[in-house]
Write a protein that holds these residues in place. Structure first.
Motif, mmCIF file in Angstrom:
data_model
loop_
_atom_site.group_PDB
_atom_site.id
_atom_site.type_symbol
_atom_site.label_atom_id
_atom_site.label_comp_id
_atom_site.label_asym_id
_atom_site.label_seq_id
_atom_site.Cartn_x
_atom_site.Cartn_y
_atom_site.Cartn_z
ATOM 1 N N ASP A 71 -11.134 -0.852 14.202
ATOM 2 C CA ASP A 71 -11.428 -0.007 15.367
ATOM 3 C C ASP A 71 -10.189 0.719 15.874
ATOM 4 O OD1 ASP A 71 -14.059 -0.830 15.187
ATOM 5 O OD2 ASP A 71 -13.930 -2.227 16.881
ATOM 6 N N ALA A 72 -9.013 0.121 15.675
ATOM 7 C CA ALA A 72 -7.760 0.752 16.095
ATOM 8 C C ALA A 72 -7.268 1.772 15.069
ATOM 9 C CB ALA A 72 -6.690 -0.310 16.329
ATOM 10 N N GLY A 73 -7.944 1.835 13.913
ATOM 11 C CA GLY A 73 -7.562 2.804 12.891
ATOM 12 C C GLY A 73 -6.425 2.350 11.992
ATOM 13 N N LEU A 74 -6.074 1.063 12.040
ATOM 14 C CA LEU A 74 -4.964 0.563 11.235
ATOM 15 C C LEU A 74 -5.379 0.159 9.828
ATOM 16 C CD1 LEU A 74 -3.182 -1.537 13.959
ATOM 17 C CD2 LEU A 74 -2.374 0.590 12.931
ATOM 18 N N ILE A 75 -6.614 -0.284 9.680
ATOM 19 C CA ILE A 75 -7.103 -0.666 8.361
ATOM 20 C C ILE A 75 -8.480 -0.052 8.138
ATOM 21 C CG2 ILE A 75 -5.755 -2.808 8.272
ATOM 22 C CD1 ILE A 75 -8.309 -4.362 8.873
ATOM 23 N N ALA A 76 -8.862 0.024 6.875
ATOM 24 C CA ALA A 76 -10.182 0.533 6.495
ATOM 25 C C ALA A 76 -10.919 -0.578 5.767
ATOM 26 C CB ALA A 76 -10.035 1.749 5.580
ATOM 27 N N ARG A 77 -12.239 -0.511 5.797
ATOM 28 C CA ARG A 77 -13.038 -1.528 5.116
ATOM 29 C C ARG A 77 -14.013 -0.880 4.160
ATOM 30 N NH1 ARG A 77 -15.547 -3.358 10.523
ATOM 31 N NH2 ARG A 77 -16.688 -1.502 11.048
ATOM 32 N N GLU A 78 -14.345 -1.642 3.118
ATOM 33 C CA GLU A 78 -15.310 -1.190 2.128
ATOM 34 C C GLU A 78 -16.162 -2.384 1.720
ATOM 35 O OE1 GLU A 78 -15.412 0.361 -2.485
ATOM 36 O OE2 GLU A 78 -13.571 0.589 -1.338
ATOM 37 N N LYS A 79 -17.459 -2.242 1.866
ATOM 38 C CA LYS A 79 -18.396 -3.303 1.507
ATOM 39 C C LYS A 79 -18.642 -3.265 0.002
ATOM 40 C CE LYS A 79 -21.737 -6.113 3.135
ATOM 41 N NZ LYS A 79 -21.485 -7.350 3.749
ATOM 42 N N ARG A 80 -18.483 -4.430 -0.651
ATOM 43 C CA ARG A 80 -18.756 -4.575 -2.082
ATOM 44 C C ARG A 80 -19.568 -5.846 -2.270
ATOM 45 N NH1 ARG A 80 -12.632 -3.996 -4.177
ATOM 46 N NH2 ARG A 80 -12.139 -2.083 -3.068
ATOM 47 N N VAL A 95 -4.553 1.560 6.312
ATOM 48 C CA VAL A 95 -4.669 3.015 6.326
ATOM 49 C C VAL A 95 -3.253 3.569 6.236
ATOM 50 C CG1 VAL A 95 -5.345 5.023 7.693
ATOM 51 C CG2 VAL A 95 -6.793 2.981 7.678
ATOM 52 N N SER A 96 -3.005 4.328 5.194
ATOM 53 C CA SER A 96 -1.641 4.841 4.991
ATOM 54 C C SER A 96 -1.215 5.716 6.162
ATOM 55 C CB SER A 96 -1.556 5.628 3.678
ATOM 56 O OG SER A 96 -2.397 6.747 3.738
ATOM 57 N N GLY A 97 0.022 5.556 6.527
ATOM 58 C CA GLY A 97 0.580 6.378 7.593
ATOM 59 C C GLY A 97 0.525 5.766 8.979
ATOM 60 N N GLU A 98 -0.331 4.790 9.193
ATOM 61 C CA GLU A 98 -0.462 4.222 10.535
ATOM 62 C C GLU A 98 0.610 3.185 10.861
ATOM 63 O OE1 GLU A 98 -2.426 5.212 13.097
ATOM 64 O OE2 GLU A 98 -2.910 6.837 11.733
ATOM 65 N N LEU A 99 0.949 2.323 9.923
ATOM 66 C CA LEU A 99 1.954 1.288 10.214
ATOM 67 C C LEU A 99 3.333 1.860 10.496
ATOM 68 C CD1 LEU A 99 1.084 -1.809 8.030
ATOM 69 C CD2 LEU A 99 0.653 -1.394 10.434
ATOM 70 N N PRO A 100 3.789 2.866 9.749
ATOM 71 C CA PRO A 100 5.096 3.450 10.119
ATOM 72 C C PRO A 100 5.097 4.004 11.538
ATOM 73 C CG PRO A 100 4.507 4.103 7.908
ATOM 74 C CD PRO A 100 3.298 3.410 8.497
ATOM 75 N N ALA A 101 3.971 4.567 11.967
ATOM 76 C CA ALA A 101 3.888 5.090 13.327
ATOM 77 C C ALA A 101 4.033 3.966 14.336
ATOM 78 C CB ALA A 101 2.563 5.831 13.524
#
Length: 91
Positions: free
Chosen positions: A61-70, A79-85
């Protein structure tokens, strides 16, 4: 700083201001495949699947990670780019 940006940053900071969530981010970042299934994250943390899933949802919800159902499992990746920020804010 515009209000929208301040609110976005506050959401991210609130999400990472919890030790378990920081551990999850570290585990995802260190994962050789760059992603991990909930089933791989519960034992190292010593937490139940619902608890880990809750923390992961906050990070999604904070946009830091993404999920994919398998199949039955959900896989998570940073999510690339968020942690350096986030790191830049801490400096």
């Amino acid at each position: 700083m515009e209000r929208d940006e301040a609110e976005r940053i506050a959401r991210v900071l609130k999400a990472v201001a919890e030790p378990t969530r920081l551990q999850l981010l570290s585990m995802l970042q260190a994962s050789p495949a760059g992603e991990a299934c909930v089933c791989d994250l519960t034992a190292p943390l010593g937490l139940t699947q619902p608890t880990v899933s809750h923390h992961l949802k906050v990070l999604v919800d904070a946009g830091l990670i993404a999920r994919e159902k398998r199949g039955r499992w959900t896989w998570y990746r940073i999510v690339s780019g968020e942690l350096p920020a986030v790191r830049n804010l801490a400096r």
